[in-house]
Motif scaffolding. Structure first.
Motif, PDB file in Angstrom:
ATOM      1  N   ALA A 172       0.832  -1.207   0.000  1.00 36.60           N
ATOM      2  CA  ALA A 172       0.000   0.000   0.000  1.00 36.60           C
ATOM      3  C   ALA A 172       0.867   1.258   0.000  1.00 36.60           C
ATOM      4  CB  ALA A 172      -0.926  -0.010   1.217  1.00 36.60           C
ATOM      5  N   VAL A 173       1.985   1.220   0.722  1.00 34.79           N
ATOM      6  CA  VAL A 173       2.912   2.360   0.716  1.00 34.79           C
ATOM      7  C   VAL A 173       3.462   2.574  -0.686  1.00 34.79           C
ATOM      8  CG1 VAL A 173       5.128   3.218   1.595  1.00 34.79           C
ATOM      9  CG2 VAL A 173       3.522   2.079   3.147  1.00 34.79           C
ATOM     10  N   PHE A 174       3.857   1.489  -1.349  1.00 26.85           N
ATOM     11  CA  PHE A 174       4.417   1.600  -2.697  1.00 26.85           C
ATOM     12  C   PHE A 174       3.355   2.055  -3.710  1.00 26.85           C
ATOM     13  CE2 PHE A 174       7.683  -1.725  -1.324  1.00 26.85           C
ATOM     14  CZ  PHE A 174       8.664  -0.763  -1.134  1.00 26.85           C
ATOM     15  N   GLU A 175       2.141   1.556  -3.577  1.00 23.44           N
ATOM     16  CA  GLU A 175       1.084   1.958  -4.505  1.00 23.44           C
ATOM     17  C   GLU A 175       0.794   3.451  -4.389  1.00 23.44           C
ATOM     18  OE1 GLU A 175      -2.473  -0.316  -4.565  1.00 23.44           O
ATOM     19  OE2 GLU A 175      -1.452  -2.251  -4.514  1.00 23.44           O
ATOM     20  N   HIS A 176       0.752   3.951  -3.169  1.00 20.92           N
ATOM     21  CA  HIS A 176       0.505   5.384  -2.955  1.00 20.92           C
ATOM     22  C   HIS A 176       1.634   6.213  -3.555  1.00 20.92           C
ATOM     23  CE1 HIS A 176      -1.106   8.943  -1.073  1.00 20.92           C
ATOM     24  NE2 HIS A 176       0.032   9.165  -0.446  1.00 20.92           N
ATOM     25  N   LYS A 177       2.855   5.763  -3.349  1.00 22.01           N
ATOM     26  CA  LYS A 177       4.011   6.486  -3.885  1.00 22.01           C
ATOM     27  C   LYS A 177       4.009   6.444  -5.414  1.00 22.01           C
ATOM     28  CE  LYS A 177       8.992   6.910  -3.071  1.00 22.01           C
ATOM     29  NZ  LYS A 177       8.904   8.079  -2.194  1.00 22.01           N
ATOM     30  N   SER A 178       3.693   5.269  -5.972  1.00 26.40           N
ATOM     31  CA  SER A 178       3.646   5.120  -7.424  1.00 26.40           C
ATOM     32  C   SER A 178       2.605   6.046  -8.036  1.00 26.40           C
ATOM     33  CB  SER A 178       3.330   3.663  -7.784  1.00 26.40           C
ATOM     34  OG  SER A 178       3.082   3.514  -9.156  1.00 26.40           O
ATOM     35  N   GLU A 179       1.459   6.136  -7.403  1.00 22.86           N
ATOM     36  CA  GLU A 179       0.409   7.017  -7.912  1.00 22.86           C
ATOM     37  C   GLU A 179       0.896   8.461  -7.985  1.00 22.86           C
ATOM     38  OE1 GLU A 179      -4.365   7.604  -7.214  1.00 22.86           O
ATOM     39  OE2 GLU A 179      -3.082   7.287  -5.461  1.00 22.86           O
ATOM     40  N   GLY A 180       1.654   8.885  -6.972  1.00 25.42           N
ATOM     41  CA  GLY A 180       2.195  10.235  -6.995  1.00 25.42           C
ATOM     42  C   GLY A 180       3.155  10.450  -8.146  1.00 25.42           C
ATOM     43  N   PHE A 181       4.052   9.479  -8.365  1.00 27.03           N
ATOM     44  CA  PHE A 181       4.994   9.564  -9.486  1.00 27.03           C
ATOM     45  C   PHE A 181       4.244   9.688 -10.820  1.00 27.03           C
ATOM     46  CE2 PHE A 181       8.544   6.977  -7.238  1.00 27.03           C
ATOM     47  CZ  PHE A 181       9.094   8.151  -6.745  1.00 27.03           C
ATOM     48  N   ILE A 182       3.291   8.800 -11.011  1.00 30.02           N
ATOM     49  CA  ILE A 182       2.615   8.711 -12.302  1.00 30.02           C
ATOM     50  C   ILE A 182       1.773   9.952 -12.569  1.00 30.02           C
ATOM     51  CG2 ILE A 182       0.778   7.446 -13.517  1.00 30.02           C
ATOM     52  CD1 ILE A 182       2.055   4.874 -12.346  1.00 30.02           C
ATOM     53  N   VAL A 183       1.045  10.420 -11.558  1.00 27.93           N
ATOM     54  CA  VAL A 183       0.242  11.632 -11.731  1.00 27.93           C
ATOM     55  C   VAL A 183       1.135  12.816 -12.090  1.00 27.93           C
ATOM     56  CG1 VAL A 183      -1.167  13.337 -10.508  1.00 27.93           C
ATOM     57  CG2 VAL A 183      -1.669  10.892 -10.283  1.00 27.93           C
ATOM     58  N   SER A 184       2.246  12.954 -11.384  1.00 29.31           N
ATOM     59  CA  SER A 184       3.159  14.064 -11.665  1.00 29.31           C
ATOM     60  C   SER A 184       3.722  13.984 -13.077  1.00 29.31           C
ATOM     61  CB  SER A 184       4.296  14.058 -10.645  1.00 29.31           C
ATOM     62  OG  SER A 184       5.206  15.103 -10.908  1.00 29.31           O
ATOM     63  N   PHE A 185       4.146  12.797 -13.480  1.00 31.86           N
ATOM     64  CA  PHE A 185       4.753  12.605 -14.794  1.00 31.86           C
ATOM     65  C   PHE A 185       3.744  12.893 -15.912  1.00 31.86           C
ATOM     66  CE2 PHE A 185       6.396   9.314 -18.004  1.00 31.86           C
ATOM     67  CZ  PHE A 185       7.289  10.224 -18.563  1.00 31.86           C
ATOM     68  N   LEU A 186       2.560  12.297 -15.801  1.00 31.90           N
ATOM     69  CA  LEU A 186       1.569  12.458 -16.861  1.00 31.90           C
ATOM     70  C   LEU A 186       1.006  13.875 -16.895  1.00 31.90           C
ATOM     71  CD1 LEU A 186      -0.374   9.062 -16.815  1.00 31.90           C
ATOM     72  CD2 LEU A 186       1.759   9.686 -17.964  1.00 31.90           C
ATOM     73  N   GLU A 187       0.883  14.492 -15.742  1.00 30.82           N
ATOM     74  CA  GLU A 187       0.415  15.881 -15.723  1.00 30.82           C
ATOM     75  C   GLU A 187       1.410  16.793 -16.430  1.00 30.82           C
ATOM     76  OE1 GLU A 187      -1.955  18.697 -12.613  1.00 30.82           O
ATOM     77  OE2 GLU A 187      -0.232  17.594 -11.831  1.00 30.82           O
ATOM     78  N   GLN A 188       2.701  16.531 -16.236  1.00 23.67           N
ATOM     79  CA  GLN A 188       3.728  17.316 -16.918  1.00 23.67           C
ATOM     80  C   GLN A 188       3.626  17.137 -18.436  1.00 23.67           C
ATOM     81  OE1 GLN A 188       6.043  19.432 -15.599  1.00 23.67           O
ATOM     82  NE2 GLN A 188       6.751  19.899 -17.671  1.00 23.67           N
ATOM     83  N   LEU A 189       3.462  15.899 -18.892  1.00 25.68           N
ATOM     84  CA  LEU A 189       3.313  15.642 -20.328  1.00 25.68           C
ATOM     85  C   LEU A 189       2.038  16.279 -20.870  1.00 25.68           C
ATOM     86  CD1 LEU A 189       4.374  11.878 -20.604  1.00 25.68           C
ATOM     87  CD2 LEU A 189       5.773  13.911 -21.007  1.00 25.68           C
ATOM     88  N   HIS A 190       0.992  16.238 -20.073  1.00 18.33           N
ATOM     89  CA  HIS A 190      -0.271  16.841 -20.489  1.00 18.33           C
ATOM     90  C   HIS A 190      -0.106  18.341 -20.716  1.00 18.33           C
ATOM     91  CE1 HIS A 190      -4.633  17.400 -20.682  1.00 18.33           C
ATOM     92  NE2 HIS A 190      -4.491  18.408 -19.832  1.00 18.33           N
ATOM     93  N   GLN A 191       0.542  19.010 -19.765  1.00 18.40           N
ATOM     94  CA  GLN A 191       0.734  20.455 -19.873  1.00 18.40           C
ATOM     95  C   GLN A 191       1.618  20.800 -21.068  1.00 18.40           C
ATOM     96  OE1 GLN A 191      -0.486  22.991 -18.017  1.00 18.40           O
ATOM     97  NE2 GLN A 191      -1.688  21.687 -16.650  1.00 18.40           N
ATOM     98  N   GLN A 192       2.679  20.063 -21.238  1.00 16.51           N
ATOM     99  CA  GLN A 192       3.690  20.434 -22.221  1.00 16.51           C
ATOM    100  C   GLN A 192       3.338  19.992 -23.639  1.00 16.51           C
ATOM    101  OE1 GLN A 192       7.590  19.077 -21.146  1.00 16.51           O
ATOM    102  NE2 GLN A 192       8.607  20.641 -22.366  1.00 16.51           N
ATOM    103  N   TYR A 193       2.617  18.879 -23.771  1.00 22.60           N
ATOM    104  CA  TYR A 193       2.351  18.330 -25.096  1.00 22.60           C
ATOM    105  C   TYR A 193       0.867  18.326 -25.454  1.00 22.60           C
ATOM    106  CZ  TYR A 193       7.207  16.804 -25.179  1.00 22.60           C
ATOM    107  OH  TYR A 193       8.577  16.784 -25.181  1.00 22.60           O
ATOM    108  N   VAL A 194       0.071  17.631 -24.661  1.00 20.55           N
ATOM    109  CA  VAL A 194      -1.331  17.426 -25.032  1.00 20.55           C
ATOM    110  C   VAL A 194      -2.069  18.745 -25.200  1.00 20.55           C
ATOM    111  CG1 VAL A 194      -3.508  16.352 -24.351  1.00 20.55           C
ATOM    112  CG2 VAL A 194      -1.341  15.175 -23.900  1.00 20.55           C
TER     113      VAL A 194
END
Length: 670
Positions: A172-194
């Motif tokens: 559960a600790v890893f899943e929560h941390k992973s979600e943070g990584f992925i949201v941050s990464f995809l949000e950055q791509l969304h802002q810059q590209y999409v």
């Protein structure tokens, strides 16, 4: 916004503010007569081999430019640079009926970390892409172990509570941390590209579920809390049932075995292979995926995209309006529900030519859809391009090496790759001989002429660690067997060479704690250190992290040897404190362990030693169940929170300061 996500975004902003705008990965911007181009920066020459073998990125011209970033799977690792997915994709898209030229810029890197991938994706906007492709997810698991102080204490808290729920709590600790990584990464791509109208296509990797095997190290008991004795008894019983074909008995026992330690892949693998053998492929997939997902509890290789990382990518890519190529679903469709194995892979996650074809066809179709082009006709999508036979042969040769060094795979897997290498190109036999020579000698590879034979750009990490040299016993044996079947038997020559290099001469000793004799792969090197005990770089003695410890003992079968041993155990139970030592499965010595170092000597009769010269000396350590709480208390008093987690994952069963074989007896003929 979660605290984890906010922290990642803050760190990302700080990272991006330091980025030199003139760089894209290792490529530096420069003005040339044709316009703005990017060339590999000589300052990063030591990294060139890890990145796509692209010396120069040309200036943007009219047409469609696709930027292709990602991990080693994106590069076509073990086939690259002679057969690259990016070149395959460019060739396929160039057959579009539109008269628009297409170029694919390959920015993939072997073993790229999440933060570095984010950096590259941010920088490559300078290349003015029409589409960004990101192949990633395998390497992200390791980033999860960069725990914050709060996360460390959360993990320790669930460990201290104990019970079967401790593994769910850690995940559960890893899943929560992973979600943070992925949201941050995809949000950055969304802002810059999409949001700028540039499509982003995510490629989610698949894993070799059918044919990859967990390593011996993977299958050791982790974070034990008093169940070691029962777990080991059940593990041995399962092995006996499997060996005798009593599959119904396996089914009865394995559920309880899994409950004892949910971080161990062995039970899941047994159930998966049992279900697969009975034709229940869907159920087999579920169990084998759970076996793969236990990798989240380990720092070592191989990398893998876990189920929760995949699920999070699927969920948030939809939210951020990105297109997804989910290779698990693609391969499942193409295989009609069958399991992916060596039919699509070269090892755990790196695709073979067929796997690359399926991936590239899917990417090409998705690009056409994203850009509003007509779909490529099936005649193009189904046209398979094969690498040269020699390239395929070398791919299997290197896959065998990679599977041994990184995955510690069993002999059967290594032998299969060697046979496949021989099928494609008979000249690979000389490479088998070269590797056998390299592995038998103590001479460092770089000083051996044989190294030049097998070192090519097709395998960029063919190396020998200075403080972790191994003899590749199973790997070499697989190659020797293939050579023998081809009419070239050099096994006795290699055995003689090993004896000359490693057996003690009269009056000499050999230290069996050297990595030649205690390691069969580089697995522990990648766990974080290269010392005697992989958990401590500067420790000068060996610590056993499982109930058995095996060492290679190379000796002339006519020799009679003396073994000198110094060992201890820091936590002594009231009973069951005897260490048993066997050579080639025969008991040769046993003694009680003490908290302080104690020294012993015993001789080995000639009759124990094998004619090949390759013997094994194995320590069977006593149970730790009675002292596991004492060990946890001692670890808590001595180490910081992160180190406590690592130490408690694999506590010490015993320590060895000296393990030497001495030749003090004259050699007797006959």
């Amino acid at each position: 916004m979660s605290e984890v996500t906010a922290g990642i975004e803050q760190g990302t902003s700080a990272l991006l503010s330091e980025l030199p705008e003139s760089m894209v990965g290792i490529w530096r911007r420069t003005m040339e007569p044709e316009g703005m181009v990017y060339r590999r920066d000589p300052r990063f020459a030591n990294e060139f081999c890890h990145w796509a073998q692209v010396d120069r990125i040309p200036a943007r011209k009219s047409g469609t430019r696709i930027v292709y970033a990602g991990e080693s799977g994106a590069r076509g690792f073990l086939l690259d640079p002679f057969f690259r997915p990016s070149a395959y994709l460019e060739q396929m898209l160039s057959q579009l009926e539109e008269s628009v030229p297409v170029e694919v810029i390959d920015l993939a890197r072997v073993s790229i970390k999440l933060k570095d991938l984010m950096k590259v994706c941010t920088e490559c906007i300078q290349l003015e892409p029409d589409v960004l492709i990101v192949y990633a997810g395998d390497n992200w698991r390791k980033s999860l172990w960069g725990l914050t102080d709060e996360e460390k204490h959360q993990v320790l808290d669930v460990l201290n509570r104990g019970g079967e729920e401790r593994f769910q709590g850690i995940q559960a600790v890893f899943e929560h941390k992973s979600e943070g990584f992925i949201v941050s990464f995809l949000e950055q791509l969304h802002q810059q590209y999409v949001l700028q109208g540039i499509p982003v296509i995510l490629v989610i990797p698949e894993f070799n579920l059918k044919d990859w095997r967990s390593s011996k190290s993977d299958r050791e008991l982790v974070w034990p809390q008093g169940e070691q004795g029962l777990w080991l008894e059940m593990s041995n019983q399962l092995d006996r049932y499997v060996h005798s074909g009593q599959l119904e008995e396996v089914q009865k026992l394995v559920d309880r075995f899994i409950e004892l330690n949910r971080a161990n892949p062995k039970g899941y693998e047994l159930l998966g292979r049992l279900q697969y053998g009975e034709g229940q492929t869907r159920e087999a997939r579920q169990w084998l995926e759970r076996a793969r997902d236990t990798s989240v509890y380990r720092l070592g290789p191989p990398p893998a995209c876990t189920s929760f990382i995949r699920d999070q990518l699927l969920t948030y890519s939809h939210k951020y309006k990105m297109k997804v190529i989910d290779l698990p679903a693609v391969f499942n469709r193409e295989l009609n529900g069958g399991l992916p194995g060596f039919n699509l892979f070269l090892d755990y996650c790196h695709l073979n030519p067929e796997g690359i074809h399926l991936m590239v066809s899917e990417i090409a179709s998705t690009i056409c859809e994203a850009l509003g082009h007509d779909q490529l006709p099936s005649s193009i999508l189904n046209n398979r391009i094969k690498p040269e036979a020699k390239t395929q042969s070398k791919a299997h040769f290197y896959a065998a090496i990679h599977s041994a060094h990184i995955g510690d795979q069993p002999y059967e897997v290594l032998y299969w790759h060697c046979c496949e290498a021989m099928k494609h190109w008979s000249g690979i036999a000389d490479w088998f001989v070269a590797l056998a020579d390299l592995s038998a000698r103590k001479t460092p590879w770089l000083l051996n002429q044989s190294y030049k034979t097998i070192c090519t750009p097709q395998y960029v990490i063919l190396r020998q660690f200075r403080d972790c040299m191994v003899m590749d016993m199973d790997l070499v044996q697989a190659m020797l067997q293939c050579l023998k079947e081809a009419g070239r038997d050099i096994e006795s020559e290699i055995n003689d060479l090993r004896i000359r290099e490693h057996a003690p001469e009269l009056g000499e000793t050999v230290d069996l704690l050297e990595t030649y004799y205690r390691e069969n792969s580089y697995f522990n090197v990648f766990a974080g250190s290269k010392s005697v005990d992989y958990n401590h770089r500067n420790q000068i003695y060996y610590s056993a992290r499982s109930h058995t410890s095996s060492f290679y003992l190379i000796a002339d079968p006519k020799q009679q040897l003396l073994v000198n041993l110094t060992l201890r155990r820091q936590h002594i139970p009231q009973d069951d404190n005897q260490v048993l030592i066997k050579v080639n499965g025969v008991k040769v010595f046993e003694t009680l362990l003490n908290e302080h170092w104690s020294s012993h000597s015993f001789s080995l009769d000639r009759g124990l030693l094998l004619d090949s010269g390759v013997n094994q000396i194995t320590f069977h350590w006593p149970n730790i169940d009675q002292v596991v709480e004492d060990m946890a208390s001692a670890i808590q008093a001595k180490f910081d929170p992160y180190e406590q987690i690592i130490q408690r994952a694999r506590p010490v069963y015993g320590d060895i300061f000296k393990l030497e074989i001495c030749n003090i007896y004259p050699l007797k003929e006959g």
